[in-house]
Design a protein around this motif. Structure first.
Motif, mmCIF file in Angstrom:
data_model
loop_
_atom_site.group_PDB
_atom_site.id
_atom_site.type_symbol
_atom_site.label_atom_id
_atom_site.label_comp_id
_atom_site.label_asym_id
_atom_site.label_seq_id
_atom_site.Cartn_x
_atom_site.Cartn_y
_atom_site.Cartn_z
ATOM 1 N N GLN A 1 0.831 -1.208 0.000
ATOM 2 C CA GLN A 1 0.082 -0.061 0.025
ATOM 3 C C GLN A 1 0.921 1.066 0.085
ATOM 4 O OE1 GLN A 1 -3.333 0.288 3.023
ATOM 5 N NE2 GLN A 1 -3.956 2.006 1.387
ATOM 6 N N LYS B 1 15.113 1.703 17.154
ATOM 7 C CA LYS B 1 16.369 0.906 17.495
ATOM 8 C C LYS B 1 17.267 0.830 16.229
ATOM 9 C CE LYS B 1 14.243 -2.444 20.752
ATOM 10 N NZ LYS B 1 13.031 -3.348 20.516
ATOM 11 N N SER B 2 16.604 0.694 14.865
ATOM 12 C CA SER B 2 17.452 0.735 13.619
ATOM 13 C C SER B 2 17.862 2.142 13.287
ATOM 14 C CB SER B 2 16.630 0.026 12.717
ATOM 15 O OG SER B 2 15.676 0.901 12.207
ATOM 16 N N VAL C 1 4.447 -0.976 16.736
ATOM 17 C CA VAL C 1 5.900 -0.272 16.853
ATOM 18 C C VAL C 1 5.963 1.294 16.647
ATOM 19 C CG1 VAL C 1 8.061 -0.809 15.930
ATOM 20 C CG2 VAL C 1 6.899 -2.688 16.666
ATOM 21 N N ASN D 1 8.529 4.451 17.760
ATOM 22 C CA ASN D 1 9.252 5.162 17.007
ATOM 23 C C ASN D 1 8.971 6.467 17.071
ATOM 24 O OD1 ASN D 1 10.380 2.610 16.161
ATOM 25 N ND2 ASN D 1 9.070 2.699 14.199
ATOM 26 N N TYR E 1 -12.808 2.002 15.148
ATOM 27 C CA TYR E 1 -11.953 2.368 16.471
ATOM 28 C C TYR E 1 -12.580 2.126 17.611
ATOM 29 C CZ TYR E 1 -8.316 5.125 13.293
ATOM 30 O OH TYR E 1 -7.388 5.297 12.606
HETATM 31 N N1 F42 Z 1 -2.704 0.980 12.252
HETATM 32 C C1 F42 Z 1 -2.977 1.687 13.313
HETATM 33 O O1 F42 Z 1 -2.459 1.466 14.530
HETATM 34 N N2 F42 Z 1 -3.975 2.579 13.055
HETATM 35 C C2 F42 Z 1 -4.657 2.900 11.936
HETATM 36 O O2 F42 Z 1 -5.396 3.745 11.736
HETATM 37 C C3 F42 Z 1 -4.170 2.060 10.875
HETATM 38 C C4 F42 Z 1 -4.977 2.154 9.368
HETATM 39 C C5 F42 Z 1 -4.461 1.442 8.321
HETATM 40 C C6 F42 Z 1 -4.837 1.520 7.215
HETATM 41 C C7 F42 Z 1 -4.598 1.077 6.051
HETATM 42 C C8 F42 Z 1 -3.403 0.105 6.228
HETATM 43 O O3 F42 Z 1 -2.916 -0.764 5.203
HETATM 44 C C9 F42 Z 1 -2.898 -0.327 7.741
HETATM 45 C C10 F42 Z 1 -3.379 0.424 8.890
HETATM 46 N N3 F42 Z 1 -2.956 0.363 9.987
HETATM 47 C C11 F42 Z 1 -3.010 1.023 10.835
HETATM 48 C C12 F42 Z 1 -1.848 -0.785 10.271
HETATM 49 C C13 F42 Z 1 -0.572 -0.087 10.347
HETATM 50 O O4 F42 Z 1 -0.149 0.395 9.063
HETATM 51 C C14 F42 Z 1 0.493 -0.949 10.863
HETATM 52 O O5 F42 Z 1 0.844 -1.687 10.238
HETATM 53 C C15 F42 Z 1 0.230 -1.330 12.342
HETATM 54 O O6 F42 Z 1 -0.241 -0.326 12.980
HETATM 55 C C16 F42 Z 1 1.456 -2.056 12.764
HETATM 56 O O7 F42 Z 1 2.416 -1.105 12.898
HETATM 57 P P1 F42 Z 1 3.834 -1.656 13.608
HETATM 58 O O8 F42 Z 1 5.017 -0.265 13.237
HETATM 59 O O9 F42 Z 1 3.962 -2.403 14.726
HETATM 60 O O10 F42 Z 1 4.497 -2.512 11.964
HETATM 61 C C17 F42 Z 1 5.038 -3.605 12.173
HETATM 62 C C18 F42 Z 1 4.247 -4.673 11.679
HETATM 63 C C19 F42 Z 1 6.089 -3.467 11.604
HETATM 64 O O11 F42 Z 1 6.422 -2.952 10.647
HETATM 65 N N4 F42 Z 1 7.259 -4.168 12.554
HETATM 66 C C20 F42 Z 1 8.598 -4.196 11.700
HETATM 67 C C21 F42 Z 1 9.072 -5.630 11.797
HETATM 68 O O12 F42 Z 1 10.236 -5.872 11.326
HETATM 69 O O13 F42 Z 1 8.850 -6.334 12.441
HETATM 70 C C22 F42 Z 1 9.563 -3.236 12.659
HETATM 71 C C23 F42 Z 1 9.226 -1.900 12.523
HETATM 72 C C24 F42 Z 1 10.049 -1.048 13.134
HETATM 73 O O14 F42 Z 1 9.590 0.258 13.307
HETATM 74 N N5 F42 Z 1 11.295 -1.321 14.016
HETATM 75 C C25 F42 Z 1 12.018 -0.737 14.969
HETATM 76 C C26 F42 Z 1 13.329 0.015 14.293
HETATM 77 O O15 F42 Z 1 14.184 0.322 15.082
HETATM 78 O O16 F42 Z 1 13.288 -0.074 12.806
HETATM 79 C C27 F42 Z 1 12.203 -1.264 16.259
HETATM 80 C C28 F42 Z 1 10.886 -1.761 16.873
HETATM 81 C C29 F42 Z 1 11.148 -2.011 18.180
HETATM 82 O O17 F42 Z 1 11.325 -3.211 18.466
HETATM 83 O O18 F42 Z 1 11.139 -0.969 19.158
#
Ligand code: F42
Length: 150
Positions: free
Chosen positions: A19, A50-51, A82, A86, A129
């Motif tokens: 997306q 972290k990264s 996560v 960030n 929500y």
């Molecule tokens: N999520 C919401 O919370 N609110 C919304 O309104 C929303 C709408 C929405 C609309 C369309 C769509 O496609 C998705 C939508 N989502 C919504 C989902 C949103 O886009 C995210 O996917 C979801 O909220 C999860 O976010 P997340 O940041 O937890 O993502 C995970 C899956 C992710 O990408 N994890 C990575 C991984 O490798 O597993 C790590 C990402 C990361 O930021 N890592 C950090 C780093 O340093 O790089 C370290 C993380 C740590 O351990 O602290």
């Protein structure tokens, strides 16, 4: 154009990665809704706490008076997404994209009456929500983001 420097690391969730890619490639003309709900989304950029990598996350579009609510709902999961960590780790490194061009944003977490007002706006923009908040003990955080003045 102002941006957040660093290496972009796509989400591990395929449909999210796709997306973001389509939305950015088409300047927000395509992939601009949550699936086939017809409900609009925005893309936020944060810095991995972290990264240090550049992370991009679609969120529902909740806009009022040029400001946007960022709702860390994560479908009502027991843990914050996560991107919440960030954003709170580096609130100066946040961009919002609502259309062709992303912009740097000033972001702050809401509470009290102001949060209640924005929560109503969020639920009217995206009714699930309310169910998500019912589903979890976790209090779903809400931020407000405003375009940073040059
Ligand atoms: N999520 C919401 O919370 N609110 C919304 O309104 C929303 C709408 C929405 C609309 C369309 C769509 O496609 C998705 C939508 N989502 C919504 C989902 C949103 O886009 C995210 O996917 C979801 O909220 C999860 O976010 P997340 O940041 O937890 O993502 C995970 C899956 C992710 O990408 N994890 C990575 C991984 O490798 O597993 C790590 C990402 C990361 O930021 N890592 C950090 C780093 O340093 O790089 C370290 C993380 C740590 O351990 O602290």
């Amino acid at each position: 154009m102002p941006s957040i420097e660093g290496e972009y690391e796509p989400s591990t969730w395929g449909w999210v990665r796709d997306q973001v890619e389509t939305y950015e490639r088409t300047g927000g003309r395509e992939a601009n809704t949550l699936g086939n709900t017809g409900l609009p989304i925005i893309i936020i950029t944060t810095r991995g706490n972290k990264s240090g990598k550049v992370r991009k996350t679609p969120l529902m579009r909740v806009e009022h008076g040029g400001e946007y609510a960022l709702v860390a709902s994560m479908g009502g999961a027991p843990k914050h997404p996560v991107w919440y960590r960030n954003l709170t780790s580096d609130p100066a490194a946040v961009m919002v994209q609502d259309g062709p061009e992303p912009f740097l944003a000033d972001v702050r977490e809401l509470d009290g009456d102001e949060k209640a007002v924005w929560w109503e706006r969020a639920v009217s923009a995206f009714p699930p929500y309310a169910e998500y908040q019912q589903r979890t003990e976790r209090v779903i955080p809400v931020f407000v983001a405003r375009r940073r003045e040059a």
